[in-house]
Design an enzyme around this catalytic site. Structure first.
Site, PDB file in Angstrom:
ATOM      1  N   LYS A 176       0.829  -1.287   0.125  1.00 46.90           N
ATOM      2  CA  LYS A 176      -0.023   0.218   0.003  1.00 46.90           C
ATOM      3  C   LYS A 176       0.946   1.428   0.118  1.00 46.90           C
ATOM      4  CE  LYS A 176      -1.413  -1.403   3.874  1.00 46.90           C
ATOM      5  NZ  LYS A 176      -2.190  -1.724   5.272  1.00 46.90           N
ATOM      6  N   THR A 218      -5.789  10.235   9.011  1.00 48.26           N
ATOM      7  CA  THR A 218      -5.417   9.165   8.430  1.00 48.26           C
ATOM      8  C   THR A 218      -5.273   8.008   9.534  1.00 48.26           C
ATOM      9  OG1 THR A 218      -3.066   9.724   8.594  1.00 48.26           O
ATOM     10  CG2 THR A 218      -3.933   9.787   6.335  1.00 48.26           C
ATOM     11  N   GLY A 220      -5.993   4.943  11.336  1.00 49.77           N
ATOM     12  CA  GLY A 220      -6.641   3.841  10.988  1.00 49.77           C
ATOM     13  C   GLY A 220      -7.108   3.368   9.639  1.00 49.77           C
ATOM     14  N   THR A 221      -6.272   4.171   8.552  1.00 50.20           N
ATOM     15  CA  THR A 221      -6.586   3.822   7.123  1.00 50.20           C
ATOM     16  C   THR A 221      -6.189   2.205   6.962  1.00 50.20           C
ATOM     17  OG1 THR A 221      -4.473   4.913   6.880  1.00 50.20           O
ATOM     18  CG2 THR A 221      -6.580   5.806   6.037  1.00 50.20           C
ATOM     19  N   GLY A 222      -4.904   1.752   7.500  1.00 52.77           N
ATOM     20  CA  GLY A 222      -4.451   0.495   7.180  1.00 52.77           C
ATOM     21  C   GLY A 222      -5.497  -0.464   7.721  1.00 52.77           C
ATOM     22  N   CYS A 223      -5.958  -0.393   9.028  1.00 55.32           N
ATOM     23  CA  CYS A 223      -6.672  -1.421   9.679  1.00 55.32           C
ATOM     24  C   CYS A 223      -7.975  -1.602   8.777  1.00 55.32           C
ATOM     25  CB  CYS A 223      -7.033  -0.844  11.079  1.00 55.32           C
ATOM     26  SG  CYS A 223      -5.697  -0.819  12.300  1.00 55.32           S
TER      27      CYS A 223
HETATM   28  O1  PXL Z   1      -2.242   1.372  12.287  1.00 56.03           O
HETATM   29  C1  PXL Z   1      -1.516   0.328  13.258  1.00 56.03           C
HETATM   30  C2  PXL Z   1      -2.167   0.066  14.254  1.00 56.03           C
HETATM   31  C3  PXL Z   1      -3.045  -1.072  14.261  1.00 56.03           C
HETATM   32  N1  PXL Z   1      -3.411  -1.476  15.581  1.00 56.03           N
HETATM   33  C4  PXL Z   1      -3.352  -0.729  16.805  1.00 56.03           C
HETATM   34  C5  PXL Z   1      -2.962   0.495  16.445  1.00 56.03           C
HETATM   35  C6  PXL Z   1      -2.238   0.798  15.441  1.00 56.03           C
HETATM   36  C7  PXL Z   1      -1.696   2.184  15.324  1.00 56.03           C
HETATM   37  O2  PXL Z   1      -1.660   3.009  16.135  1.00 56.03           O
HETATM   38  O3  PXL Z   1      -2.987   1.220  17.752  1.00 56.03           O
HETATM   39  C8  PXL Z   1      -4.002  -1.359  18.038  1.00 56.03           C
END
Ligand code: PXL
Length: 270
Positions: A176, A218, A220-223
């Site tokens: 990504k 941004t 939380g975008t990856g999760c």
């Molecule tokens: O975005 C990565 C991520 C994943 N999971 C948790 C996070 C973070 C970034 O802060 O806190 C629990």
């Protein structure tokens, strides 16, 4: 009426709601999946930074997941923050038990604010034991760099990193954040810029493009992207269409960001 699909997230808790299991649960729900979760770590954070974490033991994680699997038929699963070697081995054992299908592994390495969410031993174990079990892994550029050991400076670097990750056992890889290259080339505000993701499925590769939105919102975008892919796999979409749908969903969520907090606002998952 179609059957209710159930998705599971195995990830960290971000109590401020932007990332981790809260983002995953909201995303599963947005796609009509029933959300279940197992917490791997309780982090302490807000939009400005991560201040610490209490990791759960392998046993804690197993005891959360087992009753869910005894009771429900889970159609797809996503892993996010898996902080330790022992938690990763436990999750790998559960997956090998055969009751989890459609596994998306988001190799979460560090937060945007620079907090290490996984140590080096755990990263090794994530690669060795979970990559071969995953239907898709979803690293961003810094994660792809840490996993492959390459410095990715251009498109060619993305392809090389993908090859290394395939050699490490990952069947399908989504890298990504290709937009960073356009930035490096010194694009001006007048030029169109795109957020590009590179999808490698078996032997083919595709570039998935969306508008690049200039914003600090941004968190939380990856999760959210990985959770949206997982929800779509649960709904029986194939990997390529799940990734496309998920990318559109995240772009929309960035547009709808609530702009709350003093740092990187969470995105707006609807
Ligand atoms: O975005 C990565 C991520 C994943 N999971 C948790 C996070 C973070 C970034 O802060 O806190 C629990």
């Amino acid at each position: 009426m179609s059957e209710q699909k159930i998705a599971l997230t195995i990830a960290g808790l971000d109590p401020s709601g932007g990332a981790g299991i809260i983002a995953d649960i909201k995303t599963f729900s947005a796609f009509g999946c029933f959300a279940t979760s197992a917490v791997t770590s309780i982090t302490f954070q807000n939009t400005q930074g991560v201040y610490g974490a209490v990791h759960q033991t392998a046993e804690d994680v197993r005891k959360q997941i087992e009753p869910i699997l005894h009771d429900y038929r889970v159609s797809a699963v996503k892993t996010g923050m898996l902080p330790t070697d022992e938690v990763i081995s436990e999750v790998a054992d559960i997956v090998k038990g055969g009751r989890l299908r459609n596994l998306v592994v988001d190799p979460v390495v560090r937060s945007t604010s620079g907090f290490d969410l996984i140590d080096d031993d755990a990263l090794r174990s994530l690669i060795d034991s979970l990559f071969p079990l995953a239907d898709l892994i979803t690293p961003n550029i810094p994660e792809a760099e840490r996993i492959s050991g390459l410095k990715i400076e251009n498109e060619e670097g993305v392809y090389q990193a993908a090859k290394i990750m395939r050699d490490l056992g990952a069947r399908n890889v989504l890298i990504k954040g290709g937009h960073s290259f356009e930035k490096e080339k010194g694009a001006t505000a007048a030029e169109p810029r795109y957020a590009r993701d590179f999808l490698f499925i078996e032997d083919s590769s595709t570039i998935i493009t969306a508008d690049f939105i200039e914003t600090t919102a941004t968190h939380g975008t990856g999760c959210t992207l990985a959770a949206a892919i997982t929800a779509n796999l649960a709904l029986e979409n194939d990997i390529a269409s799940s990734v496309r749908i998920a990318k559109e969903f995240v772009t929309e969520a960035i547009r709808n960001a609530p702009h709350i907090g003093k740092g990187h606002s969470p995105i707006g998952i609807k």
